[in-house]
Write a protein that holds these residues in place. Structure first.
Motif, PDB file in Angstrom:
ATOM      1  N   ASP A  72       0.837  -1.208   0.000  1.00  0.00           N
ATOM      2  CA  ASP A  72       0.000   0.000   0.000  1.00  0.00           C
ATOM      3  C   ASP A  72       0.873   1.261   0.000  1.00  0.00           C
ATOM      4  OD1 ASP A  72      -2.270  -1.428  -0.020  1.00  0.00           O
ATOM      5  OD2 ASP A  72      -2.918  -0.970   2.013  1.00  0.00           O
ATOM      6  N   PHE A 129       2.860   1.591  -3.337  1.00  0.00           N
ATOM      7  CA  PHE A 129       1.976   1.981  -4.427  1.00  0.00           C
ATOM      8  C   PHE A 129       1.606   3.461  -4.307  1.00  0.00           C
ATOM      9  CE2 PHE A 129      -1.923   2.573  -6.723  1.00  0.00           C
ATOM     10  CZ  PHE A 129      -1.752   1.793  -7.858  1.00  0.00           C
ATOM     11  N   ALA A 130       1.267   3.867  -3.107  1.00  0.00           N
ATOM     12  CA  ALA A 130       0.875   5.263  -2.900  1.00  0.00           C
ATOM     13  C   ALA A 130       2.028   6.210  -3.227  1.00  0.00           C
ATOM     14  CB  ALA A 130       0.432   5.462  -1.460  1.00  0.00           C
ATOM     15  N   TYR A 153       2.586   6.197  -6.976  1.00  0.00           N
ATOM     16  CA  TYR A 153       1.425   6.823  -7.607  1.00  0.00           C
ATOM     17  C   TYR A 153       1.539   8.339  -7.552  1.00  0.00           C
ATOM     18  CZ  TYR A 153      -3.566   7.162  -8.867  1.00  0.00           C
ATOM     19  OH  TYR A 153      -4.756   7.402  -9.482  1.00  0.00           O
ATOM     20  N   SER A 154       1.977   8.811  -6.396  1.00  0.00           N
ATOM     21  CA  SER A 154       2.074  10.267  -6.232  1.00  0.00           C
ATOM     22  C   SER A 154       3.234  10.864  -7.030  1.00  0.00           C
ATOM     23  CB  SER A 154       2.230  10.612  -4.749  1.00  0.00           C
ATOM     24  OG  SER A 154       3.469  10.125  -4.284  1.00  0.00           O
ATOM     25  N   GLN A 155       4.185   9.971  -7.419  1.00  0.00           N
ATOM     26  CA  GLN A 155       5.339  10.468  -8.187  1.00  0.00           C
ATOM     27  C   GLN A 155       5.024  10.608  -9.674  1.00  0.00           C
ATOM     28  OE1 GLN A 155       8.163   7.418  -7.256  1.00  0.00           O
ATOM     29  NE2 GLN A 155       9.033   8.510  -5.498  1.00  0.00           N
ATOM     30  N   VAL A 176      -1.761   1.486 -12.767  1.00  0.00           N
ATOM     31  CA  VAL A 176      -2.938   0.743 -12.298  1.00  0.00           C
ATOM     32  C   VAL A 176      -3.092  -0.565 -13.079  1.00  0.00           C
ATOM     33  CG1 VAL A 176      -5.460   0.798 -12.218  1.00  0.00           C
ATOM     34  CG2 VAL A 176      -4.153   2.754 -11.414  1.00  0.00           C
ATOM     35  N   ASP A 196      -0.608  -3.003 -11.921  1.00  0.00           N
ATOM     36  CA  ASP A 196      -0.880  -3.327 -10.533  1.00  0.00           C
ATOM     37  C   ASP A 196      -1.895  -4.461 -10.372  1.00  0.00           C
ATOM     38  OD1 ASP A 196      -1.479  -2.717  -7.701  1.00  0.00           O
ATOM     39  OD2 ASP A 196      -3.303  -1.886  -8.563  1.00  0.00           O
ATOM     40  N   LEU A 197      -2.719  -4.722 -11.383  1.00  0.00           N
ATOM     41  CA  LEU A 197      -3.810  -5.678 -11.247  1.00  0.00           C
ATOM     42  C   LEU A 197      -3.354  -7.090 -10.842  1.00  0.00           C
ATOM     43  CD1 LEU A 197      -6.861  -5.782 -11.424  1.00  0.00           C
ATOM     44  CD2 LEU A 197      -6.636  -6.479 -13.810  1.00  0.00           C
ATOM     45  N   HIS A 244      -2.578  -7.282  -7.181  1.00  0.00           N
ATOM     46  CA  HIS A 244      -3.777  -7.292  -6.352  1.00  0.00           C
ATOM     47  C   HIS A 244      -4.456  -8.647  -6.368  1.00  0.00           C
ATOM     48  CE1 HIS A 244      -4.318  -3.529  -4.502  1.00  0.00           C
ATOM     49  NE2 HIS A 244      -4.081  -2.850  -5.608  1.00  0.00           N
ATOM     50  N   MET A 248      -2.578 -10.874  -4.134  1.00  0.00           N
ATOM     51  CA  MET A 248      -2.788 -10.529  -2.717  1.00  0.00           C
ATOM     52  C   MET A 248      -4.170 -10.963  -2.260  1.00  0.00           C
ATOM     53  SD  MET A 248      -0.772  -6.925  -2.476  1.00  0.00           S
ATOM     54  CE  MET A 248      -0.886  -6.682  -0.738  1.00  0.00           C
ATOM     55  N   TYR A 249      -5.095 -10.919  -3.173  1.00  0.00           N
ATOM     56  CA  TYR A 249      -6.443 -11.388  -2.871  1.00  0.00           C
ATOM     57  C   TYR A 249      -6.408 -12.898  -2.590  1.00  0.00           C
ATOM     58  CZ  TYR A 249     -11.513 -11.922  -3.581  1.00  0.00           C
ATOM     59  OH  TYR A 249     -12.843 -12.188  -3.424  1.00  0.00           O
TER      60      TYR A 249
END
Lengths: 156, 457
Positions: B397, B400-401, B404-406, B416, B419-420, B423, B426-427
């Motif tokens: 998390d 990624f954040a 993402y902000s960069q 994104v 990233d799938l 995720h 991780m699920y």
């Protein structure tokens, strides 16, 4: 909907900017303002599961998309439906009894019996060998009988 | 004027009810306990008459005087303390309040099924002989509520209540219902047949004008199916499933439902199974998977498996999950084997993300978190595995954040997409390793050369 809100704010802004009072506005403008207000109140706070929330990161960038995605992809594990693979206790014990395995494993508890049942429920030639490897004291013929009964019952 | 007449009428009714004197001797240690949360003059009158005939003493809580209303909780505590000391028992319990079926409330206080269950379990000696229960509230006696009360008061022979709107406590029919059910229960022979039960129910005045639901078990030790009466006054949409108006028998399903309530509890009523014990294993806070305690907990869950299938209890741990918990080491290995390629891809993605941030601190933090695959995974205990899952999620998390902000808006869309798969993996980790769900039963046993069946969800 957002367009209506923008218009609403725009008109509000115009009223403030020009210094006009509400009584000076036309009838249609008043009705329009009322409609906007009603919609704004009606929809306020009604966030549904698909909604994205405006989340700002520490540097101020928009993380809404990321957050909504994570919560969508990683739900609480309890909410994940999972069909059971275990037969009823009676059904399981009946198989062991009929195959005469039960008398030899009378001291086994539910863990062991379920484990044995699940191993035998595997199709393929290696299933029995695998069981005998783990439980060498068991009788192959009885195990084969038990496996036939299990597979025939289509409990899994 | 009408109000004045009503007040006058109520006061008169109240006075007459209190004026009813019992002309026969009563046992001060046999109590008909009435808990009434509103003005129940007619109900109290009926209870007083029945208690007198039964040779028992009526106690009404909270005490209501012209000046004030007593505190129900305090008065109940005082009553119970005294009853425990001097050997007093409650033979009948009457609860009157709005909105039955779980909660009973009114101007004078409130209580709930869960609260009463707790009170009964803490005062077994006082309620050991409670043989009748009257629930003077709406929807207080459909079959599922009957099952709940049978577990709370195991010696209960009669339960009278309503399957729909109950009559107001100031109505005559409320009073006669209380009076005649209590009298009938006392007169009911323990060998009573269906005819005997019908005869008892026929003595209840106004029964056919209220939405009554009455449970009757003449002999609590008998294996005979209990009876359940539904008043003809009930409308079609109020009828419990599978029941007809008139006298029914409670079928085996009711016994099973009761067994489930006893085992796992319901509606705030505690069962015998201690969920805390198994959840401690589930969350890796206690014990090893070989603990004998875990085996006995599993046996309990397993032997009550049916309780999970029909919504009697949605406990935090299902028997299937407990099985994987017992064989967690093998389950874990099978997970690593089945998802080996995906785990590798996930770690590569995260590696790329971490490196792209250029944050040395983050890189050094993350380097210690690659434990959910290969030999590293095989050595982890349940507790360590859960810690690793938690760390991985938190680190991801954060990474990624940060990344993402960069990025610019256009680059974010690309991120994104990449990233799938992470995720999804991780699920899967959350479902299988943490939740112990969705895996095929064969996953509980590890074998090097066995081909694993796909997860079921």
């Amino acid at each position: 909907m957002n367009l209506l809100f923008l218009l609403f704010h725009f008109i509000n802004h115009q009223i403030e900017f020009t210094g006009k009072s509400l009584s000076e506005l036309g009838v249609f403008m008043k009705l329009f303002l009322c409609l906007c207000l009603i919609l704004k109140v009606a929809y306020a706070g009604q966030a549904g599961p698909g909604d994205k929330f405006l989340v700002k990161s520490v540097d101020g960038s928009d993380l809404s998309l990321m957050k909504s995605k994570i919560t969508k992809v990683l739900p609480a594990h309890r909410k994940v439906a999972s069909p059971s693979f275990l037969p009823s206790v009676e059904e399981r014990d009946k198989v062991f009894k009929e195959s005469k395995l039960f008398s030899s494993i009378a001291s086994w508890d539910d863990f062991d019996k379920d484990s044995l049942y699940l191993k035998l429920s595997q199709k393929g030639p290696n299933a029995i060998d695998g069981v005998l490897k783990k439980y060498p004291a068991l009788n192959r013929t009885n195990l084969e009988t038990a496996q036939k009964l299990i597979l025939a019952s289509e409990a899994l | 004027m009408k109000s004045l007449a009503l007040i006058f009428g109520l006061s008169f009714a109240s006075l007459t009810s209190h004026a009813q004197a019992c002309n026969q001797s009563v046992d001060p240690k046999k109590i008909v306990l009435m808990v009434s949360f509103h003005d129940g003059a007619e109900e109290e009158k009926g209870a007083r008459l029945a208690a007198c005939e039964r040779g028992e003493t009526l106690v009404v809580l909270p005490r209501v005087t012209a000046e004030d209303v007593g505190n129900y909780q305090e008065e109940l505590a005082t009553f119970l303390a005294s009853a425990r000391t001097n050997g007093t028992t409650v033979s009948s319990l009457i609860i009157s309040g709005h909105d039955g079926g779980g909660e009973y409330y009114g101007d004078y206080g409130s209580t709930s099924v869960a609260e009463i269950s707790q009170t009964v379990s803490e005062n077994r000696s006082v309620f050991q002989d409670t043989s009748s229960l009257l629930l003077m509230g709406c929807w207080s006696a459909p079959p599922d509520q009957v099952s709940l009360w049978r577990t709370i008061l195991p010696n209960m022979r009669v339960l009278g209540g309503f399957v729909g709107a109950a009559p107001l406590s100031i109505r005559e029919s409320a009073g006669t219902f209380v009076r005649d059910i209590l009298k009938g229960e006392r007169r009911l022979d323990e060998n009573a047949s269906e005819a005997g039960v019908r005869a008892m129910l026929k003595t209840v005045e106004h029964m056919n004008y209220v939405t009554a639901g009455v449970y009757v078990q003449p002999n609590v030790c008998s294996e005979q199916n209990p009876f359940y009466f539904i008043s003809p006054a009930n409308s079609a949409d109020e009828m419990p499933e599978g029941m007809v108006k008139g006298l029914n028998t409670l079928a085996d399903g009711s016994e099973r439902e009761m067994a489930c309530i006893k085992a796992f509890g319901r509606d705030g009523v505690a069962g015998t199974f201690d969920w805390n014990q198994i959840t401690q294993y589930f969350y890796g806070q206690a014990g090893e998977e070989t603990d004998p305690e875990l085996r006995s907990l599993y046996s309990f869950l397993r032997n009550n498996k049916d309780c999970f299938s029909e919504g009697y209890s949605e406990g935090p741990i299902l028997p299937d999950q407990a099985l994987f918990l017992r064989f967690f080491q093998d389950t874990k290995k099978n997970f690593g084997k089945y998802f080996n390629a995906e785990l590798g891809a996930m770690y590569s993605q995260i590696d790329s993300l971490v490196a792209a941030t250029g944050d040395q601190e983050l890189i050094s933090q993350y380097s210690s978190h690659k434990k959910l695959m290969g030999d590293s995974l095989n050595t982890l205990s349940r507790r360590e595995t859960l810690e690793e899952i938690s760390k991985l999620t938190a680190v991801y998390d954060e990474v990624f954040a940060r990344r993402y902000s960069q990025l610019s808006w256009g680059e974010r869309d690309e991120l994104v997409k990449i990233d799938l798969p992470v995720h999804n993996m991780m699920y899967a980790i959350d479902r299988h390793l943490h939740g112990l769900r969705c895996m095929h039963g064969s996953w509980h046993d590890y074998s090097e050369d066995e081909v694993l069946q796909a997860p079921s969800c």
